[in-house]
Motif scaffolding. Structure first.
Motif, PDB file in Angstrom:
ATOM      1  N   ARG A 258      41.891  39.213  28.894  1.00  0.00           N
ATOM      2  CA  ARG A 258      42.387  37.959  29.485  1.00  0.00           C
ATOM      3  C   ARG A 258      41.437  37.460  30.584  1.00  0.00           C
ATOM      4  NH1 ARG A 258      47.759  40.207  31.527  1.00  0.00           N
ATOM      5  NH2 ARG A 258      46.391  42.021  31.583  1.00  0.00           N
ATOM      6  N   GLY A 259      40.159  37.648  30.314  1.00  0.00           N
ATOM      7  CA  GLY A 259      39.144  37.174  31.239  1.00  0.00           C
ATOM      8  C   GLY A 259      38.848  38.096  32.393  1.00  0.00           C
ATOM      9  N   ALA A 311      42.878  38.746  39.776  1.00  0.00           N
ATOM     10  CA  ALA A 311      43.660  39.920  39.379  1.00  0.00           C
ATOM     11  C   ALA A 311      43.563  41.028  40.418  1.00  0.00           C
ATOM     12  CB  ALA A 311      43.182  40.430  38.024  1.00  0.00           C
ATOM     13  N   ALA A 312      42.337  41.298  40.905  1.00  0.00           N
ATOM     14  CA  ALA A 312      42.161  42.361  41.893  1.00  0.00           C
ATOM     15  C   ALA A 312      42.922  42.055  43.172  1.00  0.00           C
ATOM     16  CB  ALA A 312      40.674  42.543  42.198  1.00  0.00           C
ATOM     17  N   TRP A 329      41.331  46.574  38.096  1.00  0.00           N
ATOM     18  CA  TRP A 329      41.800  45.344  38.739  1.00  0.00           C
ATOM     19  C   TRP A 329      43.053  44.763  38.088  1.00  0.00           C
ATOM     20  CZ3 TRP A 329      36.051  43.588  38.501  1.00  0.00           C
ATOM     21  CH2 TRP A 329      35.336  44.236  39.515  1.00  0.00           C
ATOM     22  N   ARG A 330      43.439  45.291  36.925  1.00  0.00           N
ATOM     23  CA  ARG A 330      44.639  44.811  36.237  1.00  0.00           C
ATOM     24  C   ARG A 330      45.886  45.594  36.625  1.00  0.00           C
ATOM     25  NH1 ARG A 330      42.725  46.193  30.456  1.00  0.00           N
ATOM     26  NH2 ARG A 330      42.109  48.007  31.720  1.00  0.00           N
ATOM     27  N   GLN A 331      45.700  46.673  37.403  1.00  0.00           N
ATOM     28  CA  GLN A 331      46.807  47.559  37.745  1.00  0.00           C
ATOM     29  C   GLN A 331      47.005  47.593  39.258  1.00  0.00           C
ATOM     30  OE1 GLN A 331      48.576  49.114  35.350  1.00  0.00           O
ATOM     31  NE2 GLN A 331      47.260  48.251  33.747  1.00  0.00           N
ATOM     32  N   LEU A 332      48.231  47.836  39.685  1.00  0.00           N
ATOM     33  CA  LEU A 332      48.518  47.934  41.109  1.00  0.00           C
ATOM     34  C   LEU A 332      47.734  49.082  41.748  1.00  0.00           C
ATOM     35  CD1 LEU A 332      52.386  47.381  41.195  1.00  0.00           C
ATOM     36  CD2 LEU A 332      50.621  45.823  42.075  1.00  0.00           C
TER      37      LEU A 332
END
Length: 380
Positions: A258-259, A311-312, A329-332
């Protein structure tokens, strides 16, 4: 960000600048310390919370410090002030003292990264004190070139000729004006390490055996892209822009979700995605050409930077008012503890049990905020 009507609002350059300030502040408060109490020095403690060996700089990781300088140059270029300018030499000076024997070591990738950061400090911020270091490092990189293979090895005495060494050495050569050598290195990477199926750059090749190591790492794409972009700008030869465009397309297809740039990891791997982001931003700003394919490539590179940064930031932890970035960067992000520090083994640094404690991961977050500001300020 979303408005009251539910529409997505893109962060402004001013907002990215504020976020970059906070990323810088987090590094300064958690990681920067005087080296052994010496005045006029600052060095990055490689973990937070830190072990005793990290606090005393028994572990210090040369190439991480080079990227610390590079990030500090970003901040000084974005919003100059005397403290930021002084910091550049204080870190470089501390590196020289901590390295004991001089500016160089046995790893050509390490020395190339320091060359790149010091050249930028001198060129963009006028840090004249680094001139002597640059002369020493340039000589070491030039002497490391092996004409029979057309490349430099990963480290002295090695048969492994990899992208993580030849990419940054090429970028350093280009920025020091040695375009012929930089082109040799770019041509080596394209001829020997480009995956003909995906267009991505493999890790490296053993020579003279010809055995290729086929892992695909994000920073290999970043350094190849940075090198081709520099050469496209300075030589005008079409093959360099063509390769850069092809690599941006391959990164978008195979290394994003997703980019957003995918992948995680601490230790040395914590810097990998940040390096890719830095040179995507460079390509977005500098890749020449007015044809639709060139315009599309620049916009695509900028979009990956902005999506990854968004995202980050959304997945960061806020610790005492300052960001802590996640390795993915997609995860908490997760709050790290002092246990489970990474170790230096076989020429590389392993990840901490919680990669968020590694300076490398936080430097990539800082790079990301600076890159997002740069492309947004340019209207991309």
């Amino acid at each position: 960000m979303t408005s009251r009507t539910g529409r997505t609002i893109e962060p402004t350059a001013a907002l990215w600048s504020q976020r970059a300030d906070l990323a810088e502040a987090a590094i300064l408060s958690r990681h920067l310390r005087k080296l052994w109490g010496c005045p006029g020095t600052q060095l990055g403690v490689v973990g937070w919370p830190a072990t005793k060996r990290e606090r005393t700089f028994a572990f210090w990781h040369y190439w991480w410090q080079a990227h610390l300088i590079d990030c500090a140059v970003d901040a000084a270029n974005r919003a100059p002030n005397p403290a930021r300018q002084r910091r550049l030499w204080s870190i470089a000076h501390a590196m020289r003292l901590r390295n004991i024997t001089g500016w160089t070591n046995n790893y050509y990738d390490d020395m190339a990264w320091l060359t790149i950061s010091l050249e930028r400090a001198e060129r963009t911020q006028g840090v004249a004190e680094v001139r002597g270091a640059l002369l020493v490092l340039q000589k070491a990189l030039v002497n490391g070139f092996e004409p029979e293979f057309g490349a430099v090895p990963w480290r002295k005495g090695s048969d492994f000729f990899n992208a993580p060494a030849n990419g940054p050495v090429g970028i350093a050569m280009a920025r020091l004006g040695n375009y012929a050598r930089a082109q040799e290195l770019a041509d080596f990477l394209d001829a020997n390490l480009r995956d003909k199926e995906t267009g991505l750059i493999f890790d490296g090749i053993h020579l003279p055996s010809g055995a290729v190591e086929t892992p695909v790492y994000s920073y290999c794409q970043g350094v190849a892209l940075g090198l081709e972009t520099e050469l496209a700008v300075h030589t005008g030869e079409p093959r360099h822009a063509e390769r850069a465009i092809r690599l941006i397309d391959a990164v978008e297809e195979h290394m994003t979700d997703r980019g957003i740039v995918v992948g995680d990891g601490g230790g040395d791997g914590g810097l990998f995605n940040g390096i890719l982001i830095r040179y995507l931003a460079l390509a977005a700003l500098m890749l020449p050409g007015d044809e639709p394919v060139h315009i599309a490539a620049r916009r695509k590179a900028a979009a990956i930077v902005r999506s990854s940064a968004t995202a980050a930031w959304e997945h960061r932890l806020d610790v005492e008012g300052e960001p802590l970035f996640g390795a993915d960067w997609r995860q908490l992000a997760r709050l790290p503890g002092v246990a489970g520090a990474g170790v230096f083994e076989g020429g590389s640094v392993s990840a901490s049990r919680s990669p968020e404690r590694d300076l490398s991961v936080q430097l990539s977050g800082w790079k990301l905020m600076e890159a997002a500001h740069t492309v947004t300020a340019a209207g991309l």
